[in-house]
Design an enzyme around this catalytic site. Structure first.
Site, PDB file in Angstrom:
ATOM      1  CE1 TYR A  59      -3.255   2.927   0.824  1.00 46.82           C
ATOM      2  CE2 TYR A  59      -1.977   3.296   2.713  1.00 46.82           C
ATOM      3  CZ  TYR A  59      -2.890   3.814   1.876  1.00 46.82           C
ATOM      4  OH  TYR A  59      -3.665   5.058   2.219  1.00 46.82           O
TER       5      TYR A  59
HETATM    6  O1  LIG Z   1      -2.347   6.743   7.720  1.00 47.54           O
HETATM    7  C1  LIG Z   1      -2.366   6.099   6.610  1.00 47.54           C
HETATM    8  O2  LIG Z   1      -1.941   6.462   5.438  1.00 47.54           O
HETATM    9  C2  LIG Z   1      -3.115   4.809   6.663  1.00 47.54           C
HETATM   10  O3  LIG Z   1      -3.959   4.853   7.871  1.00 47.54           O
HETATM   11  C3  LIG Z   1      -4.670   3.824   8.203  1.00 47.54           C
HETATM   12  O4  LIG Z   1      -3.785   2.681   8.428  1.00 47.54           O
HETATM   13  P1  LIG Z   1      -3.273   2.402  10.068  1.00 47.54           P
HETATM   14  O5  LIG Z   1      -2.553   3.449  10.527  1.00 47.54           O
HETATM   15  O6  LIG Z   1      -2.734   1.174  10.002  1.00 47.54           O
HETATM   16  O7  LIG Z   1      -4.842   2.104  10.586  1.00 47.54           O
HETATM   17  P2  LIG Z   1      -5.565   0.955  11.131  1.00 47.54           P
HETATM   18  O8  LIG Z   1      -5.440  -0.166  10.321  1.00 47.54           O
HETATM   19  O9  LIG Z   1      -6.722   1.467  11.679  1.00 47.54           O
HETATM   20  O10 LIG Z   1      -4.613   0.516  12.550  1.00 47.54           O
HETATM   21  C4  LIG Z   1      -4.474   1.602  13.885  1.00 47.54           C
HETATM   22  C5  LIG Z   1      -3.600   0.953  14.674  1.00 47.54           C
HETATM   23  O11 LIG Z   1      -4.051  -0.183  15.269  1.00 47.54           O
HETATM   24  C6  LIG Z   1      -3.343  -1.226  15.114  1.00 47.54           C
HETATM   25  N1  LIG Z   1      -4.210  -2.417  15.254  1.00 47.54           N
HETATM   26  C7  LIG Z   1      -4.652  -2.877  13.861  1.00 47.54           C
HETATM   27  C8  LIG Z   1      -5.604  -3.861  13.872  1.00 47.54           C
HETATM   28  C9  LIG Z   1      -5.482  -4.799  14.949  1.00 47.54           C
HETATM   29  O12 LIG Z   1      -6.113  -5.891  14.766  1.00 47.54           O
HETATM   30  N2  LIG Z   1      -4.993  -4.496  15.904  1.00 47.54           N
HETATM   31  C10 LIG Z   1      -4.067  -3.282  16.201  1.00 47.54           C
HETATM   32  O13 LIG Z   1      -3.626  -3.028  17.210  1.00 47.54           O
HETATM   33  C11 LIG Z   1      -2.285  -1.096  14.079  1.00 47.54           C
HETATM   34  O14 LIG Z   1      -1.014  -1.713  14.594  1.00 47.54           O
HETATM   35  C12 LIG Z   1      -2.250   0.374  14.223  1.00 47.54           C
HETATM   36  O15 LIG Z   1      -1.332   0.935  14.958  1.00 47.54           O
HETATM   37  C13 LIG Z   1      -5.533   3.587   6.924  1.00 47.54           C
HETATM   38  O16 LIG Z   1      -6.020   2.071   7.250  1.00 47.54           O
HETATM   39  C14 LIG Z   1      -4.665   3.368   5.715  1.00 47.54           C
HETATM   40  O17 LIG Z   1      -5.582   3.080   4.524  1.00 47.54           O
HETATM   41  C15 LIG Z   1      -3.881   4.763   5.539  1.00 47.54           C
HETATM   42  O18 LIG Z   1      -4.786   5.655   5.113  1.00 47.54           O
END
Ligand SMILES: O=C(O)[C@H]1O[C@H](OP(=O)(O)OP(=O)(O)OC[C@H]2O[C@@H](n3ccc(=O)[nH]c3=O)[C@H](O)[C@@H]2O)[C@H](O)[C@@H](O)[C@H]1O
Length: 446
Positions: A250
């Site tokens: 991504y």
């Molecule tokens: O800023 C971005 O550019 C991206 O932001 C977002 O990605 P992320 O920051 O990864 O958000 P998100 O999946 O909500 O995980 C949030 C937290 O929960 C933790 N996490 C996640 C899943 C889980 O089961 N457990 C957990 O602790 C995980 O480790 C993380 O620390 C958008 O989805 C992406 O499309 C893109 O726009």
């Protein structure tokens, strides 16, 4: 004595005549059936041509357009006079010097909020969305309903469909594109890698190809991502930090988008602004994001996985509330300079920008769960697990000095306030108010 008539001969003759009559009438019947069949076929063909050439959607038009497209060929867009009128009407500004914006991904989370905000201040907005099923399309349809109540028309189509894009540009001289259509989600990239290439690389190039050939060329503001910082450990993340270590496909496709933007700016004079969004959340959000499915699972009494790093440190995100992001998108649109080319030819150097849009205050996922527990009045069943190596990064933190300086971007919503608004929306939307504290219902919700 006259001999009796030879009845046997008469009977034979009569039988023969009657046989001939039957044969003739069968032939006549067959001929008229054939004629009837041909006439019916002709009428059917004429009707198909009539409906496809004069197709004019009335309600839920995008769905009908999609059906018509599939019926004939992927390059047919309804295209009737009434459809064109809807497109033109939706894209026409209602204030002096208003923008005329094509919003891709308009039925998405950021797309729907931005479209409404633009429309509210009198800009013309035409939406484009393919309503794919990466997450529940009924949520996208519900957002589309919100837009249609504000007279924003969303064309159902794909950014990879060059003919559709050309048609839209033939009808409307868009001043701007707010390009938010993308394959989102960091972890899903391991399951379906090509969907990222298809939307975030091929789709983006397709859109830029049409934009660079149009006259006037629009200015383009598009969604990059905080994930481009990847394994960068230099915090807070600034736009001039290295972005050559993506941790997920991504992130790699968003980084590719930034390189592609540079190319189209350099060769064709397109004005391009990339916005690096930091984990955007809020009402009408994306069900694939952690804050959203944590809420769902917690309300259903299911366990949630809370990630920690390999050395048992909490992971954290610079969670950014949707209203702040929308202000950033509009600020970027308002300060975007005109593209300098026309009809595929560059006339002068054009603007090329990249900005962080974050909240500037990272919060750990453990803390996020704590806030949700208090808002939902329940204790989460937490499984603390090591962050799998699936594209995640341990930490994000935005420096937004550049966006502040260039268009006054200043995030104002802390995570607790933003999540309260999200939870209020969530329980209303899914009809589950019962377990909430009364005070949440009385919370401020502007
Ligand atoms: O800023 C971005 O550019 C991206 O932001 C977002 O990605 P992320 O920051 O990864 O958000 P998100 O999946 O909500 O995980 C949030 C937290 O929960 C933790 N996490 C996640 C899943 C889980 O089961 N457990 C957990 O602790 C995980 O480790 C993380 O620390 C958008 O989805 C992406 O499309 C893109 O726009």
């Amino acid at each position: 004595m006259a001999s009796p008539p030879d009845t046997s001969k008469t009977t034979k003759l009569e039988r023969y005549n009657s046989y001939i009559r039957r044969v003739n009438s069968t032939k006549l019947l067959q001929a008229s059936s054939k004629l009837l069949f041909r006439v019916t076929l002709l009428i059917a063909l004429v009707l198909i041509l009539f409906f496809t050439l004069n197709y004019s959607p009335v309600s839920d038009s995008s769905h009908h357009i999609h059906t018509t497209q599939n019926f004939l060929s992927s390059s047919f867009y309804g295209g009737g006079a009434s459809w064109e009128k809807q497109v033109r009407h939706s894209a026409t500004p209602r204030r002096p010097n208003g923008l005329s914006v094509l919003v891709t991904g308009a039925a998405g989370f950021v797309g729907s909020h931005s479209s409404l905000a633009l429309k509210k201040r009198g800009d013309g907005v035409l939406g484009l969305d393919n309503f794919n099923s990466y997450y529940d399309p009924s949520l996208k349809r519900a957002r589309q309903d919100l837009l249609s109540k504000q007279k924003i028309f969303v064309v159902e189509g794909d950014i990879n469909d060059a003919e559709l894009l050309k048609k839209l540009f033939d009808i409307v001289p868009f001043t701007h594109i707010l390009h938010l259509a993308a394959q989102a989600g960091v972890r899903y990239a391991m399951q379906n890698p090509l969907s990222y290439v298809n939307s975030n690389v091929a789709g983006f190039v397709n859109l830029l190809e049409v934009a660079k050939s149009s006259d006037p060329q629009p200015a383009i503001v598009w969604a990059s991502s905080s994930s481009v910082y990847g394994l960068n450990t230099n915090v807070p993340f600034s736009e001039d930090h290295r972005t050559d270590q993506p941790a997920s496909l991504y992130a790699a496709t968003k980084k590719a988008g930034e390189a592609i933007a540079h190319t189209y700016n350099h060769i064709y004079g397109l004005s391009l602004t990339g916005l690096r969004f930091f984990t955007v959340y809020g009402p009408w959000g994306r069900p694939d994001m952690a804050y959203f499915f944590f809420t769902k699972d917690m309300l259903q009494g299911k366990a949630i996985n809370v990630y920690v790093t390999n050395d048992d440190k909490e992971v954290a995100r610079d969670f950014t509330f949707i209203d702040d992001i929308v202000k950033g998108c509009i600020g970027a649109l308002d300060t975007a300079e005109k593209s300098t080319g026309s009809g595929g030819k560059k006339r002068a150097p054009a603007q090329l920008r990249v900005y962080n849009l974050g909240n500037t205050s990272p919060v750990s996922v453990v803390k996020l769960v704590g806030i949700l527990e208090s808002l939902l009045s329940l204790k989460a069943k937490k499984h603390v697990v090591k962050m799998p190596r699936n594209g995640d990064v341990p930490f994000t933190h935005a420096n937004v000095t550049m966006a502040l300086k260039d268009f006054g971007y200043k995030p104002t919503t802390d995570l607790a306030t933003g999540l309260r608004k999200f939870v209020k929306w969530y329980v209303n939307y899914y009809g589950i108010q019962s377990r909430l504290k009364k005070e949440n219902d009385h919370s401020d919700d502007s």
